[in-house]
Every structure is written in C-alpha cells, then in structure tokens.
Scaffold this active site. Structure first.
Site, PDB file in Angstrom:
ATOM      1  N   THR A 162    -112.102  56.970  78.136  1.00  0.00           N
ATOM      2  CA  THR A 162    -111.223  57.711  78.994  1.00  0.00           C
ATOM      3  C   THR A 162    -110.533  58.676  78.076  1.00  0.00           C
ATOM      4  O   THR A 162    -110.866  58.747  76.911  1.00  0.00           O
ATOM      5  CB  THR A 162    -110.227  56.685  79.606  1.00  0.00           C
TER       6      THR A 162
ATOM      7  N   GLU B 147    -116.024  54.024  88.829  1.00  0.00           N
ATOM      8  CA  GLU B 147    -114.777  53.241  88.873  1.00  0.00           C
ATOM      9  C   GLU B 147    -114.847  52.023  89.782  1.00  0.00           C
ATOM     10  O   GLU B 147    -114.089  51.071  89.629  1.00  0.00           O
ATOM     11  CB  GLU B 147    -113.620  54.150  89.318  1.00  0.00           C
TER      12      GLU B 147
ATOM     13  N   ARG C  22    -106.069  57.677  91.543  1.00  0.00           N
ATOM     14  CA  ARG C  22    -107.127  56.694  91.284  1.00  0.00           C
ATOM     15  C   ARG C  22    -108.243  56.833  92.313  1.00  0.00           C
ATOM     16  O   ARG C  22    -107.983  57.072  93.502  1.00  0.00           O
ATOM     17  CB  ARG C  22    -106.522  55.291  91.383  1.00  0.00           C
TER      18      ARG C  22
ATOM     19  N   THR D 298    -109.894  59.484  83.697  1.00  0.00           N
ATOM     20  CA  THR D 298    -111.123  58.727  83.423  1.00  0.00           C
ATOM     21  C   THR D 298    -112.260  59.012  84.402  1.00  0.00           C
ATOM     22  O   THR D 298    -112.026  59.470  85.528  1.00  0.00           O
ATOM     23  CB  THR D 298    -110.793  57.209  83.494  1.00  0.00           C
TER      24      THR D 298
ATOM     25  N   SER E 187    -106.806  48.969  87.410  1.00  0.00           N
ATOM     26  CA  SER E 187    -106.988  49.747  86.185  1.00  0.00           C
ATOM     27  C   SER E 187    -106.188  49.134  85.051  1.00  0.00           C
ATOM     28  O   SER E 187    -105.289  48.319  85.286  1.00  0.00           O
ATOM     29  CB  SER E 187    -106.510  51.178  86.445  1.00  0.00           C
ATOM     30  N   SER E 188    -106.514  49.531  83.833  1.00  0.00           N
ATOM     31  CA  SER E 188    -105.708  49.140  82.666  1.00  0.00           C
ATOM     32  C   SER E 188    -104.981  50.338  82.094  1.00  0.00           C
ATOM     33  O   SER E 188    -104.298  50.216  81.074  1.00  0.00           O
ATOM     34  CB  SER E 188    -106.605  48.582  81.567  1.00  0.00           C
TER      35      SER E 188
ATOM     36  N   GLY F  60    -109.778  53.123  76.741  1.00  0.00           N
ATOM     37  CA  GLY F  60    -110.352  51.889  76.184  1.00  0.00           C
ATOM     38  C   GLY F  60    -110.295  50.699  77.111  1.00  0.00           C
ATOM     39  O   GLY F  60    -110.241  49.560  76.632  1.00  0.00           O
TER      40      GLY F  60
HETATM   41  N1  GLU Z   1    -111.764  52.316  84.063  1.00  0.00           N
HETATM   42  C1  GLU Z   1    -110.783  52.051  83.057  1.00  0.00           C
HETATM   43  C2  GLU Z   1    -109.469  51.642  83.676  1.00  0.00           C
HETATM   44  O1  GLU Z   1    -109.050  52.203  84.638  1.00  0.00           O
HETATM   45  C3  GLU Z   1    -110.533  53.248  82.237  1.00  0.00           C
HETATM   46  C4  GLU Z   1    -111.700  53.559  81.436  1.00  0.00           C
HETATM   47  C5  GLU Z   1    -111.581  53.009  80.107  1.00  0.00           C
HETATM   48  O2  GLU Z   1    -110.858  53.597  79.289  1.00  0.00           O
HETATM   49  O3  GLU Z   1    -112.171  51.971  79.883  1.00  0.00           O
HETATM   50  O4  GLU Z   1    -108.835  50.775  83.174  1.00  0.00           O
END
Ligand code: GLU
Length: 690
Positions: free
Chosen positions: A395, A434, A105, A413, A456-457, A477
């Site tokens: 991503t 990020e 990350r 991502t 993050s997700s 997403g």
């Molecule tokens: N920045 C997002 C996360 O880490 C990933 C990017 C995305 O797919 O929105 O959750």
C-alpha cells in the site's frame, strides 16, 4: 559582578533554560535534516512528492496536495494504489481545529454472500487463487474520496489537481528501482492479464529500472475524470468498462454498486499516550484501535529505560502485540454491521487487566481475546472469533502539511501488489483485491456481506500535544502496519529519536505466538535472548512497512519530514528541504554452519563462525549458547578453547537445561524440544547443577 550584569545573566540563563526545555518537540532534530515553514510532503516516490509540493507552492492546501499526490501515485506507483482501490484520509483542518476521517474503503457488491470464497465443497479457496478473480474486487472508493476531500476541505478542484498525473501518464515516467522490483516479482500475475501485461511487460519483458513507463489509456481515463469528475467512473463509461471486466472474471459487481458507492465521514479513534493524544482511522479499520491498544499496554512500562530494541523492550512489545491482535480478530470489523467495543478495548481498567497477562520473563503461548464488553456494561457478542491470516499486501502512506498548519495523513491501497492483477482494458488502471480482506470463512464479524467494508489494518495517524497535531504518519504492509506505526510512535516519544531515525530503526512484527518477523539490525544477542524466552525469530530478516511522516515543531513553526528507504521515499519542502532515501543493502542470508540447531522447530540464529564440530560433536561459542538456551552459567560444563574463544557442547548443555535432545548425525542437526510452559523463569537461578 555588578547588579546589572548579574541580572542580565540571570535573565539570559532563565530564557536559555526555558527555551531549551520548550524546544524539545519530539521527532525534531534540525541538525539532522533541515525544516521549512512553507509546507512539506513525505511520499514514497519522488515524482508524486513533487506533484504535491508544486500544488503547495501554487497556494493549494494540504488536501489539494494530497489529492494531486494520490493521482500521481496512480501513475508512478500503479501497483500500490489508485482509482481502482480505496483508502482512509485523515485530515486536520486548522481553521476548524478538527480532525476527521474520510473513509474511501472498497465496499462489497450487493450480490455476495458470506460463502463468496468457498468452493463447491465448502472449502476455502486458497489465497493465491481467490485474490486474482473478479470476486476479489471491491467497489472502489479512492476517486470519490479525493473528490469529497477537495469539496469539503480543499481549495482547488479535481480538474486542476489531476493535471500533473495526466502529463506523467501521457509523457511517461522513468521506472525507479522500487517499481522495477515490484514488476519483476509480479510478472507471473501480470502475464495473466493482457491489458496489464501490455503496460508493464511490453513484448514479454518486464520493465526495468530506467525504462519509461507510458500509460496512454490511463491518461485518457484521467482526462475523462478531468472533464466529468468522479461521475466518469461511478456513473459513466469508465465504470461500465470496470464492471464488464469484473463480470468477465467471475465477479458480481454491477453498475448499480458503483452508483451506490458512498464516502463516509467518520469520527477517528482517540487515546492518550504519555501526555500525547493519538488520533487514527476508525472502523472499518482495525489499524488505529490496535495501535492504540498496544501503546496503552506499553504505557505501563518504562519503555524509555528499557531502551530501543533491547530484549526487555521487544519482549514486552511482542506480548502486547499478541494481546491486541487477539482482540482485533475477535471484535474489529465494519462497525456499520457489528458494534465494535472500542471504548472497552481502550478502557484503563481493561488495559490493566490485559497487561497482567504479560509475563515479564517468558512468552505466553495461549493468548485469547479479553472481554471488553464488560467495560461498556454490555453482554459479550455472540459472534465467534475467526482467525485468518493472509499474505500482507502493499500500500502507500504519505503525509502532508501546509503553511497554514493543515495536515493530511493518508493510507491508500489496492491491497496486494498490483491488486487483483486485473487492469480495466482501455482505461489503464489496476483493480483492487480488497474483498480478500474479509475472512474467507463465514461466521465471524469480518465475514463477507453485501454493502460491507472489509476490515483493514491501515492506520493513518496524527499525534497531538495540547490539542495540536505535531506528527502525521502511517505505513503500508497489511497487519504489519500496526507494528510499524506503534513502533515509530514509541521511537519518537519514548526513545527520543528524530523522525528520520525513528523511521529507519529496525522494526519487529508478531501477531501471535511464537513467530517474530524482524528487520536487519535487530542484533543476534537480542534475538538469542528472546528465543530463550520462547519467541521464535524467523531465520532470515525482512523489511517491514514503509513509513512516511511529517513533524511540526510547534515552538518554531518549522516542519520536518521522514521517509522510509524500502521505496524511494522522498521529503520535499516547498522551499529548502529536499531529500530522497537511499536503497537499503540487499538482505543476504547467513552462511550455513557445520550443523544447525533447531529448538521446537525453529532454527537458532548462530553464525557459521560460532559453531564447531569436535570429534563429530556440536559445539557453540559459550556466550552465544548460554544466551540461546537461557542459561546464566555453565560452571559444570567443560569448555573447549581452541583460541581466545571458548565453546560449549550443545547436547550436554541443552540436556542440563531440561531439553529433549536428538542429534541427527546424517543431517548434522541438533533438535531440541521443550514445552514452552517448562521454560525456566530466569528469576530462578538458571545455572547448571547436574
Ligand atoms: N489491504 C490492506 C489493509 O487494508 C492494505 C494493504 C496492505 O498494505 O497490506 O489492511
């Protein structure tokens, strides 16, 4: 029948029954898409998939293939991931029978404070502005993560697996429909950066499908990496150029930040779901913990019997999501900074307590986080909950399995599409944004802090049966990842779908009351019924996520894959298997009717042909109006039957159900209002008795 014959028959039927029972590995349907025994990849782009397949064919393992795929994605899908970004690599090592997570990350530079995204008046800088400056760029982790993965779990070195990507960048690749679409949609952002514009909008014209994308600077960068390894970036000339560009654009990253960057190996998050084990990425991701909370909550219901995408299933799922997302906002962030109550959040008793908050008949408006600390015997933390949403980025997720049984589930991502919009000049790669995954508002567990990783997700996941992984999956997403991954898992385990269907069946997403995002295919009656329960379905559907998965049939030793169709998702086996998804039909909003019905501000999904104005009064097809208002019968209302269809007067029917009704004749709009708390429990007799 002779004794011998009946013995043979009995033995045969015994084996037949046993084998049909055992062969039902979830997600497998050989008749739908064939399998292979030699290794398989599922990737969002055919060229990157082929780079991975080739490595497997040459004797590389899943980790070698994953590294080659990531580097190739940097060339063919540069708007989604690359060495300017970060990600989580989940690895199942067959030999060690272990699952591990490599955390690559992005990390906050040292010279930041929680006020990074506040203006001089202390106001939050809007997302559209804050995600495109150097301040949004976190110290990237992807290159070091794949190098570490190769060193610890691979069999090939970086200089070998980077070769296909060098060729692709140097000779150029055809722009596919998906890349063309992303370039077109982001041309304004790209035009602000001369280096990026030069590559993606040469001569002012965005690259189109079929054009050739040539990236000589990126090829040069990859050659440097081939010679020097990740040092070329973390202590070498690429890093210097990166830092200069970030500083040029108000950022505070230094070469020292790059030198300090560390890939962290972490213990994944694990929980059981109906006899399967779900294993996913740990903090700084909230992804898998939230996925697992949703699944645990759903485990209390007979999901299989509810049926896929039935109103009952979607209602419970939405409510479960709201509970889990409330906890996510309160408790989940970088665990190296704030302890995450991950045991409490998945504790059976805690889940039971939370499940009790789900009303089976209507949507709950006021959902708060619970107190998982109690289940760990600890005092609640003092950090306030900061709830912030920002537009989901994109991503890439891809999954790999090799012939030895090793698996990789990797979500990678640069955050938004084209990240911060900043390309490192002369080195040809995009930088992430990020840092905007931190809360812009100081105070909560996910505030900006030096050396911290933004929440993050991303939820790269394995599903195991009897200790052996048989499914690897994930999705892009942003926060919607959580919905895509949990729904795909339930589609396989509860709804019994083969993996390709499980991926393509329509999904929903809702992080908080009342709005629900939905994909084309969630039918109108279902949406109307759910709106009557208090959910607000968005007027126009949109695509959610992009799932790539591989499945291992542990009975036959065959491997299968599924790929999503919102990009050119491709599954390639080392032999036999090869398919690419077809582009989905364009979403066309419904034709406008003679009037609109809005309930508590939300447009109800009626089709033009279901509405009529009679003597200037709005009428709607009876069965549809009853569904939308949550009525069981209309016995006391006069229907109008111009043909076989019957219509009911909207105003009268709505008044009879306790709505405050306003008819705006000029705008042809029926406005209905009701406090969600007053929504009738459909267990009562909901018939009209005025
Ligand atoms: N920045 C997002 C996360 O880490 C990933 C990017 C995305 O797919 O929105 O959750």
């Amino acid at each position: 029948m002779t004794y011998l014959k009946s013995l043979i028959l009995a033995t045969f039927s015994f084996f037949f029954v046993v084998s049909t029972v055992i062969a039902s590995v979830p997600g497998v349907d050989d008749s739908m898409k064939p399998g292979t025994k030699k290794g398989i990849v599922s990737v969002s782009h055919p060229i990157a998939a082929e780079a991975g397949r080739k490595i497997l064919e040459q004797g590389g393992n899943a980790v070698d293939a994953a590294a080659a795929i990531q580097l190739s994605l940097n060339v063919v899908e540069p708007m989604m991931s690359g060495i300017g970004g970060g990600g989580f690599i989940m690895i199942y090592s067959k030999e060690e029978n272990k699952i591990t997570m490599l955390d690559g990350r992005e990390t906050a530079p040292q010279n930041v404070t929680p006020e990074l995204f506040l203006d001089k008046n202390g106001k939050v800088i809007p997302f559209s502005k804050r995600h495109v400056t150097g301040k949004a760029v976190g110290v990237p982790g992807t290159l070091k993560a794949i190098e570490t993965a190769l060193e610890k779990y691979g069999t090939m070195n970086l200089s070998k697996v980077i070769k296909p990507a060098i060729k692709q960048a140097e000779r150029g690749v055809k722009v596919n429909w998906s890349a063309a679409q992303y370039i077109e949609e982001n041309k304004a952002k790209l035009k602000n950066n001369p280096a990026a514009a030069n590559v993606f909008i040469p001569g002012g014209e965005p690259l189109k499908e079929g054009d050739t994308l040539i990236q000589p600077d990126l090829a040069k960068t990859f050659k440097l990496i081939k010679e020097q390894g990740s040092d070329a970036l973390y202590t070498g000339e690429i890093g210097e150029a990166l830092v200069n560009e970030v500083q040029e654009r108000q950022g505070v990253m230094t070469t020292d930040d790059l030198e300090r960057y560390e890939v962290k190996e972490r213990e994944p998050i694990r929980s059981d779901y109906r006899g399967y084990e779900i294993v996913g990425a740990a903090s700084p991701s909230s992804g898998s913990l939230t996925v697992q909370q949703i699944l645990e909550l759903m485990e209390g219901y007979d999901v299989k019997n509810m049926g896929i995408n039935s109103p009952e299933y979607l209602h419970h799922l939405t409510e479960a999501m709201h509970l889990a997302f409330a906890d996510r906002a309160a408790y989940m962030a970088d665990e190296d900074f704030y302890e995450v109550p991950k045991k409490g959040l998945l504790d059976d008793e805690y889940i039971k307590e939370r499940r009790k908050l789900i009303n089976p008949n209507k949507s709950t408006a006021d959902v708060k986080e619970g107190d998982p600390w109690k289940y760990e015997g600890k005092e609640p933390s003092s950090m306030p909950k900061v709830e912030e949403n920002h537009p989901e980025g994109q991503t890439t997720h891809f999954s790999v399995m090799d012939k030895w049984g090793n698996m990789v589930s990797y979500t990678t991502t640069i955050e938004q599409v084209f990240g911060s919009g900043i390309m490192v000049p002369d080195y040809g790669f995009m930088l992430n944004n990020e840092m905007t995954d931190f809360d812009a508002l100081p105070g909560g567990v996910n505030q900006v802090e030096a050396g911290k990783r933004p929440r993050s997700s991303m939820a790269p996941t394995f599903v195991l049966k009897d200790g052996k992984p048989f499914l690897a999956l994930g999705s892009p997403g942003g926060a919607t990842i959580i919905a895509s991954v949990s729904e795909t898992i339930m589609n396989v385990i509860d709804h019994g779908l083969p993996i390709q269907e499980a991926i393509l069946s329509p999904r929903i997403y809702s992080a908080s009351y009342p709005t629900v995002r939905w994909e084309p295919g969630v039918n109108q009656n279902t949406r109307l019924e759910l709106m009557a329960k208090g959910h607000v379905y968005e007027e126009v559907p949109q695509h959610i996520g992009n799932v790539q998965a591989v499945v291992f049939d542990y009975e036959t030793g065959k491997m299968y894959g599924g790929a999503d169709n919102t990009r050119e998702g491709t599954v390639l086996g080392v032999d036999k298997v090869s398919y690419t998804s077809k582009q989905p039909a364009k979403i066309i909003p419904n034709k406008a009717g003679p009037f609109k019905v809005k309930v508590n501000g939300a447009v109800f999904p009626y089709l033009a042909k279901q509405m009529k104005l009679l003597d200037g009064k709005p009428y709607i097809q009876s069965d549809k109006l009853l569904l939308g208002l949550g009525l069981i019968s209309s016995k006391d209302l006069k229907t109008y039957k111009p043909n076989e269809e019957s219509y009911l007067p909207v105003i009268k029917a709505a008044k009879a159900t306790g709505f405050k009704v306003t008819w705006n004749d000029k705008e042809k709009m029926v406005l209905l209002e009701k406090d969600p708390a007053d929504i009738e429990d459909p267990d009562d007799d909901g018939s009209i008795t005025n």
